[in-house]
Write a protein that holds these residues in place. Structure first.
Motif, PDB file in Angstrom:
ATOM      1  N   ARG A  11       0.755  -1.232  -0.215  1.00 38.73           N
ATOM      2  CA  ARG A  11      -0.094  -0.210   0.093  1.00 38.73           C
ATOM      3  C   ARG A  11       0.823   1.030  -0.096  1.00 38.73           C
ATOM      4  O   ARG A  11       0.615   2.414  -0.662  1.00 38.73           O
ATOM      5  CB  ARG A  11      -0.949   0.131   1.321  1.00 38.73           C
ATOM      6  N   ASP A  12       1.887   1.319   0.814  1.00 44.16           N
ATOM      7  CA  ASP A  12       2.687   2.425   0.934  1.00 44.16           C
ATOM      8  C   ASP A  12       4.103   2.645   0.285  1.00 44.16           C
ATOM      9  O   ASP A  12       4.829   3.348   0.304  1.00 44.16           O
ATOM     10  CB  ASP A  12       2.980   2.659   2.505  1.00 44.16           C
ATOM     11  N   GLN A  36       6.775   7.588   4.940  1.00 45.65           N
ATOM     12  CA  GLN A  36       6.092   7.963   6.259  1.00 45.65           C
ATOM     13  C   GLN A  36       7.072   7.404   7.316  1.00 45.65           C
ATOM     14  O   GLN A  36       7.014   8.290   8.451  1.00 45.65           O
ATOM     15  CB  GLN A  36       4.555   7.246   6.283  1.00 45.65           C
ATOM     16  N   LEU A  39       9.663   9.859   7.854  1.00 43.71           N
ATOM     17  CA  LEU A  39       9.311  11.082   8.271  1.00 43.71           C
ATOM     18  C   LEU A  39       9.102  10.943   9.800  1.00 43.71           C
ATOM     19  O   LEU A  39       9.319  11.876  10.587  1.00 43.71           O
ATOM     20  CB  LEU A  39       8.225  11.736   7.713  1.00 43.71           C
ATOM     21  N   ASP A  40       8.406   9.818  10.293  1.00 43.82           N
ATOM     22  CA  ASP A  40       8.061   9.421  11.590  1.00 43.82           C
ATOM     23  C   ASP A  40       9.434   9.538  12.625  1.00 43.82           C
ATOM     24  O   ASP A  40       9.192   9.770  13.638  1.00 43.82           O
ATOM     25  CB  ASP A  40       7.456   7.981  11.789  1.00 43.82           C
ATOM     26  N   ALA A  41      10.511   9.284  11.864  1.00 40.72           N
ATOM     27  CA  ALA A  41      11.706   9.336  13.015  1.00 40.72           C
ATOM     28  C   ALA A  41      13.020  10.200  12.121  1.00 40.72           C
ATOM     29  O   ALA A  41      14.204   9.658  11.943  1.00 40.72           O
ATOM     30  CB  ALA A  41      12.299   7.820  13.236  1.00 40.72           C
ATOM     31  N   ARG A  77      -0.480   7.276   0.583  1.00 40.66           N
ATOM     32  CA  ARG A  77      -1.485   7.787   1.336  1.00 40.66           C
ATOM     33  C   ARG A  77      -1.127   8.737   2.494  1.00 40.66           C
ATOM     34  O   ARG A  77       0.108   8.123   2.805  1.00 40.66           O
ATOM     35  CB  ARG A  77      -2.620   6.878   1.795  1.00 40.66           C
ATOM     36  N   ALA A  78      -1.586   9.582   2.848  1.00 42.64           N
ATOM     37  CA  ALA A  78      -1.013  10.495   3.887  1.00 42.64           C
ATOM     38  C   ALA A  78      -2.104  10.673   4.878  1.00 42.64           C
ATOM     39  O   ALA A  78      -3.367  10.639   4.725  1.00 42.64           O
ATOM     40  CB  ALA A  78      -0.473  11.649   3.324  1.00 42.64           C
ATOM     41  N   TYR A  79      -1.696  11.381   6.094  1.00 40.63           N
ATOM     42  CA  TYR A  79      -2.731  11.348   7.118  1.00 40.63           C
ATOM     43  C   TYR A  79      -3.263  12.686   7.091  1.00 40.63           C
ATOM     44  O   TYR A  79      -4.439  12.715   7.554  1.00 40.63           O
ATOM     45  CB  TYR A  79      -1.809  11.171   8.642  1.00 40.63           C
ATOM     46  N   GLU A  80      -2.781  13.775   6.169  1.00 37.98           N
ATOM     47  CA  GLU A  80      -3.489  15.065   6.146  1.00 37.98           C
ATOM     48  C   GLU A  80      -3.214  15.642   4.776  1.00 37.98           C
ATOM     49  O   GLU A  80      -1.865  15.523   4.491  1.00 37.98           O
ATOM     50  CB  GLU A  80      -3.290  15.859   7.231  1.00 37.98           C
ATOM     51  N   SER A 117      -7.013  12.354   1.888  1.00 35.73           N
ATOM     52  CA  SER A 117      -5.619  11.934   1.803  1.00 35.73           C
ATOM     53  C   SER A 117      -5.352  10.488   1.877  1.00 35.73           C
ATOM     54  O   SER A 117      -4.425  10.001   1.701  1.00 35.73           O
ATOM     55  CB  SER A 117      -4.672  12.573   2.799  1.00 35.73           C
ATOM     56  N   GLY A 118      -6.475   9.627   1.890  1.00 36.36           N
ATOM     57  CA  GLY A 118      -6.350   8.427   2.124  1.00 36.36           C
ATOM     58  C   GLY A 118      -5.919   7.523   0.603  1.00 36.36           C
ATOM     59  O   GLY A 118      -5.406   6.477   0.863  1.00 36.36           O
ATOM     60  N   ASP A 148       6.409  16.845  12.407  1.00 35.66           N
ATOM     61  CA  ASP A 148       5.521  17.048  13.482  1.00 35.66           C
ATOM     62  C   ASP A 148       5.375  18.420  13.841  1.00 35.66           C
ATOM     63  O   ASP A 148       6.214  19.192  14.402  1.00 35.66           O
ATOM     64  CB  ASP A 148       5.805  16.309  14.780  1.00 35.66           C
ATOM     65  N   THR A 255       0.605  15.748  12.407  1.00 37.15           N
ATOM     66  CA  THR A 255       1.638  14.532  12.252  1.00 37.15           C
ATOM     67  C   THR A 255       2.438  14.889  11.245  1.00 37.15           C
ATOM     68  O   THR A 255       2.430  15.311  10.326  1.00 37.15           O
ATOM     69  CB  THR A 255       1.015  13.221  12.308  1.00 37.15           C
ATOM     70  N   ALA A 256       3.708  14.145  11.223  1.00 33.11           N
ATOM     71  CA  ALA A 256       4.729  14.092  10.411  1.00 33.11           C
ATOM     72  C   ALA A 256       4.108  13.532   9.067  1.00 33.11           C
ATOM     73  O   ALA A 256       3.243  12.464   9.227  1.00 33.11           O
ATOM     74  CB  ALA A 256       5.620  13.231  10.937  1.00 33.11           C
TER      75      ALA A 256
END
Lengths: 326, 326
Positions: A11-12, A36, A39-41, A77-80, A117-118, A148, A255-256
């Motif tokens: 998916r990603d 993702q 970016l999260d870390a 897909r992104a969270y926003e 954004s999904g 973030d 979020t990131a």
């Protein structure tokens, strides 16, 4: 550093580092499986990604040849997906086109909308159009990808949260907009999936063209092989990305991996052309009494490319063809 | 089957299966690390999760005692949060409260807005209120969590995409809404982070109360220990979740884990009380000439619980306290 996401059946997708010339890539799985995750870390992943980029750009590793059709959106897909509308020339023309007044606070209070954004489109994904009467249009924009962002972030502190920069085609269904906005809850059906990429790059790739929260670059839109816009994304961005960020962070955190868009790049100088057909149609209406240019139809191809001062392509070429559903 | 997400220091938390009585849980790491991962591969993860639930409910395993304060939102961040406004009594009252007309298509064309989904609140997270003049309000709603929804899905096919059901507090800043909607791009600053949970349950947990795309359950809102609403979420949901899904899928697809909300649960019978303060204030204006009930202030506590026909709590108790920023 240029990053991209390779289609790998998941998916990603898989994170890759792209060579400066955009022609080759190396897989970055050892650093982070997805963009993702990187970016999260970011603090811990950025050095490893930069090391890969350095080896690729120096020729220490050859990399694999890059075909842009292998690529997803940087974030499939992104969270926003938060999109501004910061070029006031665009706002004025498009509102005029649908007989609506710009808000009285146009120059002091940014316009932003929350996008879906999904499910995002890759840079060469087809634009599937079930009904030509919906009035399919492209919108060429600059987009920043955020780390973030705390609640209450101010414009003066915003630069540190800009991780990456890319471009998008914020697809719109023009003929669905008036009835939808009349209900006062914003866009929904009138904004199908947006397309991003191919590449997302760190701000240093833009050099001094990234300043004051604006990308001082050219956004070139090509329709069926004909350049229809070669617009300057810099000075006429009335609200900078930093100001947009302050606006959206007033009442919540992000979020990131949040995507923040500039809105359709638009210049008052008509010689620059357009970054969406709605503007072209409004100019025709003003000059000739009615629009001549139709909205997009099956078979049309729209290309978007962002160029730096030397004419080099920063984010690669987004190239999408319109088609009817299978 | 009841699911929840345990705070474990990671962004997305750890998936747990909750015992039917809500008092114990088992970790589901062996099946899927997070709820998003479970939803991404539901066909392969559901059987393993159901096996865990069966062992927990039968007493074959004891589980760990559950303290709701350990829980995140079921999805601490989601790829989309799409909120309908399907209770027309709510739409009529709230629009009246801000002097706006309901749209002429109120009964035929669903109202939905795209919410922010990158930072969601857990069921006991504080509601941080930087400015009391923003007019903080709660909104108690039913929410479905979707599987992958194809473009063009019709209401008649929608049930298969409903994976889980939960509740939310769709927090609103009432005094920011009029200026924002006047700009015509929908809500943004007026909708801070929404709170979800504690539990997300499969539709079979509702038995026959899940029918026709509606949850025929009671949504009870308690303000500072006093029940202010005990509303029926069933018949007055004018557009069912299936109809909302058809509406939003007209022009795009949705990824697994998309959150779709009902809108504030609202009944024409005033004896049922309210699921948001804006309604209360409008009723007071109609009956007494002006609103008496203030919006939420630091120290206020709002609890939301959804009850089945036997009075049992379906999703656990959401309980949030308002506070000023630290």
């Amino acid at each position: 550093m240029k990053l991209a996401t390779l289609r790998d059946g998941t998916r990603d997708g898989a994170l890759v580092v792209v060579r400066h010339d955009g022609a080759a890539f190396v897989r970055a799985d050892d650093v982070a499986r997805t963009l993702q995750a990187a970016l999260d870390a970011w603090t811990s992943t950025e050095p490893g990604l930069r090391a890969l980029a350095q080896r690729l750009d120096s020729g220490a590793v050859e990399g694999e040849p890059l075909d842009v059709r292998q690529l997803h959106a940087p974030l499939p897909r992104a969270y926003e997906w938060v999109d501004g509308s910061a070029y006031l020339n665009h706002v004025r023309l498009v509102r005029k086109a649908r007989g609506a007044e710009p808000p009285p606070t146009l120059e002091t209070d940014p316009l932003v909308y929350q996008g879906g954004s999904g499910v995002l489109l890759g840079p060469t994904d087809d634009l599937v159009l079930p009904d030509p009467d919906w009035g399919l249009d492209f919108e060429s924009e600059i987009v920043v990808i955020l780390g973030d962002v705390p609640l209450g972030t101010r414009a003066g502190d915003a630069n540190q949260f800009v991780r990456l920069i890319t471009q998008c085609n914020d697809v719109s269904l023009r003929n669905l907009i008036p009835n939808e906005l009349a209900k006062s809850f914003g866009f929904f059906q009138s904004k199908p999936a947006t397309a991003f990429g191919p590449f997302a790059v760190t701000p240093d790739e833009l050099g001094s063209a990234w300043r004051d929260g604006r990308a001082h670059v050219r956004v070139r839109s090509t329709l069926n092989g004909r350049v229809v816009g070669d617009t300057d994304a810099g000075p006429e961005m009335h609200f900078s990305f930093f100001q947009l960020l302050e606006h959206v962070a007033k009442t919540r955190a992000f979020t990131a991996g949040t995507l923040l868009g500039s809105g359709t790049v638009s210049n008052a100088d008509r010689a620059r052309g357009i970054s969406c057909l709605a503007e072209q149609r409004m100019i025709e209406t003003i000059e000739q009494g009615k629009p001549r240019t139709p909205f997009l139809r099956a078979g049309d191809r729209i290309d978007v490319e962002t160029l730096d001062g030397t004419g080099a392509s920063l984010f690669g070429r987004l190239s999408q063809t319109v088609r009817a559903p299978a």
